[in-house]
Design an enzyme around this catalytic site. Structure first.
Site, PDB file in Angstrom:
ATOM      1  N   LYS A  86       0.807  -1.223   0.000  1.00 15.36           N
ATOM      2  CA  LYS A  86       0.000   0.000   0.000  1.00 15.36           C
ATOM      3  C   LYS A  86       0.840   1.272   0.000  1.00 15.36           C
ATOM      4  O   LYS A  86       0.320   2.363  -0.282  1.00 15.36           O
ATOM      5  CB  LYS A  86      -0.942   0.000   1.200  1.00 15.36           C
ATOM      6  CG  LYS A  86      -1.959  -1.141   1.206  1.00 15.36           C
ATOM      7  CD  LYS A  86      -2.903  -1.079   0.039  1.00 15.36           C
ATOM      8  CE  LYS A  86      -4.027  -2.103   0.172  1.00 15.36           C
ATOM      9  NZ  LYS A  86      -4.994  -2.026  -0.924  1.00 15.36           N
TER      10      LYS A  86
ATOM     11  N   SER B  67      -3.493 -11.863   3.193  1.00 16.76           N
ATOM     12  CA  SER B  67      -3.699 -11.719   1.752  1.00 16.76           C
ATOM     13  C   SER B  67      -2.589 -12.382   0.963  1.00 16.76           C
ATOM     14  O   SER B  67      -2.814 -12.867  -0.154  1.00 16.76           O
ATOM     15  CB  SER B  67      -3.835 -10.241   1.369  1.00 16.76           C
ATOM     16  OG  SER B  67      -2.738  -9.494   1.870  1.00 16.76           O
TER      17      SER B  67
END
Length: 307
Positions: A52, A269
Protein backbone atom coordinates in the site's frame (compact mmCIF):
# COMPACT_ATOMS: atom_id res chain seq x y z
CA UNK A 1 9.60 14.54 -4.43
CA UNK A 2 10.70 11.95 -6.96
CA UNK A 3 8.74 8.80 -7.74
CA UNK A 4 11.23 6.27 -9.11
CA UNK A 5 9.76 3.14 -10.64
CA UNK A 6 12.89 1.22 -9.78
CA UNK A 7 16.11 1.84 -7.86
CA UNK A 8 16.85 3.44 -4.53
CA UNK A 9 17.72 7.12 -4.26
CA UNK A 10 20.83 7.80 -2.23
CA UNK A 11 20.25 10.52 0.33
CA UNK A 12 16.55 10.80 -0.48
CA UNK A 13 13.50 10.70 1.76
CA UNK A 14 12.02 7.47 3.07
CA UNK A 15 9.36 8.05 0.43
CA UNK A 16 11.99 7.47 -2.26
CA UNK A 17 12.58 3.95 -0.92
CA UNK A 18 9.11 2.76 -1.92
CA UNK A 19 9.12 0.19 -4.71
CA UNK A 20 11.77 -1.96 -6.37
CA UNK A 21 10.94 -4.88 -4.10
CA UNK A 22 12.58 -8.27 -4.72
CA UNK A 23 10.93 -11.04 -6.72
CA UNK A 24 11.27 -14.34 -4.88
CA UNK A 25 10.98 -17.82 -6.37
CA UNK A 26 8.70 -20.16 -4.40
CA UNK A 27 9.97 -23.73 -4.66
CA UNK A 28 8.86 -25.70 -1.59
CA UNK A 29 5.25 -24.81 -0.88
CA UNK A 30 3.49 -27.36 -3.09
CA UNK A 31 3.90 -29.93 -5.85
CA UNK A 32 3.58 -28.16 -9.17
CA UNK A 33 4.45 -29.26 -12.72
CA UNK A 34 8.22 -29.13 -13.39
CA UNK A 35 7.87 -26.55 -16.16
CA UNK A 36 5.83 -24.11 -14.04
CA UNK A 37 7.52 -21.46 -11.91
CA UNK A 38 5.93 -19.34 -9.18
CA UNK A 39 7.42 -16.00 -8.11
CA UNK A 40 6.21 -13.48 -5.53
CA UNK A 41 6.88 -9.78 -4.96
CA UNK A 42 8.12 -9.19 -1.40
CA UNK A 43 6.06 -6.06 -0.78
CA UNK A 44 6.55 -6.09 3.00
CA UNK A 45 10.06 -4.76 2.24
CA UNK A 46 8.62 -1.36 1.36
CA UNK A 47 9.51 1.12 4.15
CA UNK A 48 5.93 1.24 5.45
CA UNK A 49 5.77 -2.54 5.42
CA UNK A 50 3.26 -3.20 2.64
CA UNK A 51 2.27 -2.89 -1.00
CA UNK A 52 0.00 0.00 0.00
CA UNK A 53 3.00 2.33 0.22
CA UNK A 54 2.93 2.57 -3.57
CA UNK A 55 -0.62 3.88 -3.97
CA UNK A 56 -0.44 6.08 -0.87
CA UNK A 57 2.69 7.79 -2.18
CA UNK A 58 1.14 8.42 -5.57
CA UNK A 59 -2.10 9.84 -4.16
CA UNK A 60 -0.47 12.05 -1.53
CA UNK A 61 2.31 13.45 -3.73
CA UNK A 62 -0.18 14.33 -6.45
CA UNK A 63 -2.30 16.18 -3.86
CA UNK A 64 0.80 18.10 -2.77
CA UNK A 65 1.56 19.00 -6.39
CA UNK A 66 -1.94 20.17 -7.28
CA UNK A 67 -2.47 22.13 -4.07
CA UNK A 68 -5.14 19.96 -2.44
CA UNK A 69 -2.96 19.64 0.66
CA UNK A 70 -2.21 23.33 1.09
CA UNK A 71 -3.50 25.58 3.84
CA UNK A 72 -3.02 23.19 6.73
CA UNK A 73 -5.35 20.49 5.41
CA UNK A 74 -4.64 17.00 6.66
CA UNK A 75 -4.94 13.58 5.05
CA UNK A 76 -8.03 11.59 6.07
CA UNK A 77 -9.14 8.26 4.65
CA UNK A 78 -10.60 4.91 5.64
CA UNK A 79 -8.31 1.90 5.95
CA UNK A 80 -8.22 -1.32 7.92
CA UNK A 81 -4.48 -1.10 8.33
CA UNK A 82 -1.83 -1.14 5.61
CA UNK A 83 -2.86 1.98 3.72
CA UNK A 84 -3.36 3.70 7.06
CA UNK A 85 0.23 2.96 8.02
CA UNK A 86 1.44 4.13 4.61
CA UNK A 87 -0.44 7.44 4.97
CA UNK A 88 0.89 7.88 8.50
CA UNK A 89 4.51 7.26 7.43
CA UNK A 90 4.28 9.54 4.39
CA UNK A 91 2.48 12.23 6.39
CA UNK A 92 5.23 12.15 9.01
CA UNK A 93 7.92 12.42 6.33
CA UNK A 94 6.19 15.39 4.69
CA UNK A 95 5.04 17.12 7.88
CA UNK A 96 1.34 16.66 7.04
CA UNK A 97 -1.27 15.62 9.61
CA UNK A 98 -3.06 12.30 9.12
CA UNK A 99 -6.39 11.00 10.45
CA UNK A 100 -7.36 7.40 9.81
CA UNK A 101 -10.91 6.01 9.95
CA UNK A 102 -10.77 2.32 10.85
CA UNK A 103 -12.97 -0.36 12.40
CA UNK A 104 -12.49 -0.42 16.16
CA UNK A 105 -11.39 -4.04 16.08
CA UNK A 106 -8.24 -3.57 13.96
CA UNK A 107 -5.41 -5.36 15.68
CA UNK A 108 -2.94 -3.97 18.20
CA UNK A 109 0.01 -3.97 15.81
CA UNK A 110 -1.78 -1.70 13.37
CA UNK A 111 -3.14 0.68 16.01
CA UNK A 112 0.25 1.15 17.65
CA UNK A 113 2.09 1.59 14.35
CA UNK A 114 -0.36 4.23 13.12
CA UNK A 115 -0.08 6.10 16.42
CA UNK A 116 3.72 5.79 16.47
CA UNK A 117 3.88 7.86 13.27
CA UNK A 118 1.75 10.53 14.97
CA UNK A 119 -1.51 9.91 13.13
CA UNK A 120 -4.92 10.02 14.79
CA UNK A 121 -7.54 7.29 14.55
CA UNK A 122 -11.33 7.67 14.38
CA UNK A 123 -12.99 4.34 15.03
CA UNK A 124 -16.01 3.03 13.14
CA UNK A 125 -18.38 0.24 14.19
CA UNK A 126 -16.42 -3.05 14.15
CA UNK A 127 -19.51 -4.99 13.09
CA UNK A 128 -19.67 -2.96 9.86
CA UNK A 129 -16.07 -3.78 8.89
CA UNK A 130 -14.25 -1.85 6.20
CA UNK A 131 -17.52 -0.72 4.59
CA UNK A 132 -18.51 1.03 7.80
CA UNK A 133 -15.17 2.84 7.85
CA UNK A 134 -15.68 3.94 4.25
CA UNK A 135 -19.10 5.42 5.06
CA UNK A 136 -17.84 7.21 8.18
CA UNK A 137 -14.88 8.70 6.27
CA UNK A 138 -17.27 10.04 3.64
CA UNK A 139 -19.36 11.58 6.40
CA UNK A 140 -16.33 13.28 7.99
CA UNK A 141 -15.24 14.65 4.62
CA UNK A 142 -18.70 16.02 3.90
CA UNK A 143 -18.92 17.55 7.37
CA UNK A 144 -15.51 19.28 7.27
CA UNK A 145 -14.24 19.47 3.68
CA UNK A 146 -11.94 22.42 4.42
CA UNK A 147 -10.07 20.44 7.08
CA UNK A 148 -9.49 17.16 5.25
CA UNK A 149 -8.04 15.97 1.98
CA UNK A 150 -9.48 12.50 1.38
CA UNK A 151 -7.40 10.47 -1.10
CA UNK A 152 -10.29 7.94 -1.29
CA UNK A 153 -8.15 4.91 -2.04
CA UNK A 154 -11.16 2.87 -3.21
CA UNK A 155 -12.10 5.30 -5.97
CA UNK A 156 -8.94 7.24 -6.80
CA UNK A 157 -7.53 6.32 -10.26
CA UNK A 158 -4.06 7.18 -8.99
CA UNK A 159 -4.20 3.96 -6.93
CA UNK A 160 -4.06 1.60 -9.93
CA UNK A 161 -1.87 4.09 -11.79
CA UNK A 162 0.81 3.65 -9.12
CA UNK A 163 0.94 -0.07 -9.93
CA UNK A 164 0.76 0.57 -13.68
CA UNK A 165 3.81 2.82 -13.37
CA UNK A 166 5.88 0.80 -10.87
CA UNK A 167 4.76 -2.73 -9.93
CA UNK A 168 3.95 -3.82 -13.48
CA UNK A 169 7.25 -2.68 -15.04
CA UNK A 170 9.20 -4.18 -12.13
CA UNK A 171 7.59 -7.59 -12.71
CA UNK A 172 8.26 -7.40 -16.43
CA UNK A 173 11.92 -6.48 -15.89
CA UNK A 174 12.50 -8.96 -13.08
CA UNK A 175 11.16 -11.88 -15.14
CA UNK A 176 12.89 -10.75 -18.31
CA UNK A 177 9.46 -10.55 -19.93
CA UNK A 178 8.83 -14.25 -19.23
CA UNK A 179 5.77 -13.74 -17.01
CA UNK A 180 2.72 -15.61 -18.36
CA UNK A 181 0.25 -15.29 -15.47
CA UNK A 182 -0.26 -12.62 -12.79
CA UNK A 183 -2.36 -13.03 -9.62
CA UNK A 184 -3.13 -10.43 -6.94
CA UNK A 185 -5.57 -10.22 -4.07
CA UNK A 186 -8.47 -7.81 -4.53
CA UNK A 187 -9.05 -5.27 -1.77
CA UNK A 188 -9.28 -1.80 -3.30
CA UNK A 189 -8.45 -3.46 -6.62
CA UNK A 190 -5.52 -1.13 -7.27
CA UNK A 191 -2.85 -3.79 -7.67
CA UNK A 192 -4.74 -6.15 -9.98
CA UNK A 193 -6.14 -3.34 -12.13
CA UNK A 194 -2.88 -1.42 -12.56
CA UNK A 195 -0.54 -4.39 -13.03
CA UNK A 196 -2.96 -6.22 -15.33
CA UNK A 197 -3.27 -3.21 -17.60
CA UNK A 198 0.49 -2.72 -17.85
CA UNK A 199 1.38 -6.37 -18.40
CA UNK A 200 -1.30 -6.84 -21.05
CA UNK A 201 0.06 -3.81 -22.91
CA UNK A 202 3.50 -5.42 -22.85
CA UNK A 203 2.17 -8.85 -23.86
CA UNK A 204 -1.55 -9.34 -24.56
CA UNK A 205 -1.20 -13.11 -24.02
CA UNK A 206 -0.48 -12.68 -20.29
CA UNK A 207 -3.39 -13.95 -18.19
CA UNK A 208 -4.32 -12.02 -15.04
CA UNK A 209 -6.40 -13.08 -12.03
CA UNK A 210 -7.94 -11.44 -8.94
CA UNK A 211 -7.99 -13.50 -5.74
CA UNK A 212 -11.05 -12.95 -3.54
CA UNK A 213 -12.33 -14.49 -0.30
CA UNK A 214 -14.66 -17.41 -1.01
CA UNK A 215 -17.00 -16.39 1.82
CA UNK A 216 -18.89 -13.18 2.56
CA UNK A 217 -17.82 -13.43 6.21
CA UNK A 218 -14.13 -14.21 6.12
CA UNK A 219 -10.86 -13.67 7.97
CA UNK A 220 -8.68 -12.39 5.13
CA UNK A 221 -7.62 -8.91 6.21
CA UNK A 222 -7.23 -6.52 3.30
CA UNK A 223 -9.36 -8.50 0.82
CA UNK A 224 -12.99 -7.91 -0.19
CA UNK A 225 -15.75 -10.33 -1.09
CA UNK A 226 -17.00 -8.03 -3.82
CA UNK A 227 -20.49 -9.47 -4.17
CA UNK A 228 -21.40 -8.51 -0.60
CA UNK A 229 -19.26 -5.35 -0.19
CA UNK A 230 -19.18 -1.78 -1.37
CA UNK A 231 -17.39 -2.33 -4.67
CA UNK A 232 -14.48 0.09 -5.18
CA UNK A 233 -14.91 2.47 -8.07
CA UNK A 234 -11.49 1.53 -9.45
CA UNK A 235 -12.35 -2.19 -9.54
CA UNK A 236 -13.52 -3.51 -12.91
CA UNK A 237 -13.59 -7.26 -13.67
CA UNK A 238 -13.26 -6.41 -17.36
CA UNK A 239 -9.67 -5.39 -16.62
CA UNK A 240 -8.48 -8.92 -15.81
CA UNK A 241 -9.28 -12.42 -17.00
CA UNK A 242 -10.79 -14.28 -14.07
CA UNK A 243 -11.53 -14.31 -10.33
CA UNK A 244 -10.10 -17.05 -8.14
CA UNK A 245 -11.89 -17.63 -4.82
CA UNK A 246 -9.88 -18.72 -1.77
CA UNK A 247 -11.23 -19.89 1.60
CA UNK A 248 -9.98 -18.39 4.84
CA UNK A 249 -8.90 -21.83 6.07
CA UNK A 250 -6.83 -22.53 2.95
CA UNK A 251 -5.19 -19.11 3.11
CA UNK A 252 -4.26 -19.58 6.78
CA UNK A 253 -2.84 -23.03 6.03
CA UNK A 254 -0.75 -21.53 3.25
CA UNK A 255 0.54 -18.82 5.61
CA UNK A 256 1.79 -21.58 7.91
CA UNK A 257 3.29 -23.52 5.01
CA UNK A 258 5.07 -20.43 3.73
CA UNK A 259 6.72 -19.61 7.05
CA UNK A 260 7.72 -23.21 7.79
CA UNK A 261 8.79 -24.32 4.30
CA UNK A 262 9.92 -21.14 2.55
CA UNK A 263 10.95 -19.06 5.56
CA UNK A 264 8.56 -16.33 4.42
CA UNK A 265 6.33 -14.90 7.15
CA UNK A 266 3.43 -13.47 5.14
CA UNK A 267 0.05 -12.04 6.05
CA UNK A 268 -3.52 -13.10 5.28
CA UNK A 269 -3.70 -11.72 1.75
CA UNK A 270 -0.30 -13.17 0.89
CA UNK A 271 -1.50 -16.61 1.94
CA UNK A 272 -4.58 -16.21 -0.24
CA UNK A 273 -2.55 -15.01 -3.23
CA UNK A 274 -0.16 -17.95 -3.02
CA UNK A 275 -3.10 -20.37 -2.67
CA UNK A 276 -4.49 -18.96 -5.90
CA UNK A 277 -1.08 -19.15 -7.59
CA UNK A 278 -0.56 -22.79 -6.59
CA UNK A 279 -4.07 -23.72 -7.73
CA UNK A 280 -3.46 -22.09 -11.11
CA UNK A 281 0.00 -23.70 -11.41
CA UNK A 282 -1.49 -27.15 -10.99
CA UNK A 283 -3.66 -26.60 -14.09
CA UNK A 284 -0.75 -25.64 -16.36
CA UNK A 285 1.85 -27.59 -18.32
CA UNK A 286 4.28 -24.66 -18.34
CA UNK A 287 4.34 -21.02 -17.31
CA UNK A 288 5.77 -18.26 -15.14
CA UNK A 289 3.29 -17.15 -12.49
CA UNK A 290 3.88 -13.97 -10.50
CA UNK A 291 1.91 -12.96 -7.43
CA UNK A 292 2.17 -10.37 -4.67
CA UNK A 293 2.87 -10.79 -0.96
CA UNK A 294 1.30 -7.57 0.35
CA UNK A 295 2.58 -7.60 3.95
CA UNK A 296 4.27 -9.57 6.71
CA UNK A 297 2.73 -12.01 9.15
CA UNK A 298 4.32 -9.93 11.90
CA UNK A 299 1.35 -7.57 11.55
CA UNK A 300 -0.93 -10.37 12.74
CA UNK A 301 0.89 -11.79 15.77
CA UNK A 302 -1.76 -10.69 18.24
CA UNK A 303 -4.43 -12.60 16.31
CA UNK A 304 -3.17 -15.94 17.68
CA UNK A 305 -2.74 -17.61 14.32
CA UNK A 306 0.61 -19.05 15.24
CA UNK A 307 0.03 -20.92 18.50
Amino acid sequence: MSEPATGYVSGGSVIDLIGNTPLLKLEKIADIPPDVEIYAKAEWLNPGGSVKDRAARKMVLEAVRNGELKGGRSIMDSSSGNTAIAYAMIGAALGIGVTIVAPENINTERKKTIEAFGAGIVYSDPIEGSDGAILLARELKKRDSDKYFMPDQYNNPLNPLAHYETTGPEIWEQTGGRVTHFIAGAGTGGTIMGVSRRLKELNPRIRTFAAQPAEAIHGLEGLKHMETSIVPGIYDPAGFDETIFVSTEDAYAMMESMVRREGLFVGHSGGAAVCAAVGKAQTLESGVIVTVLPDSGMRYLSEKLWW
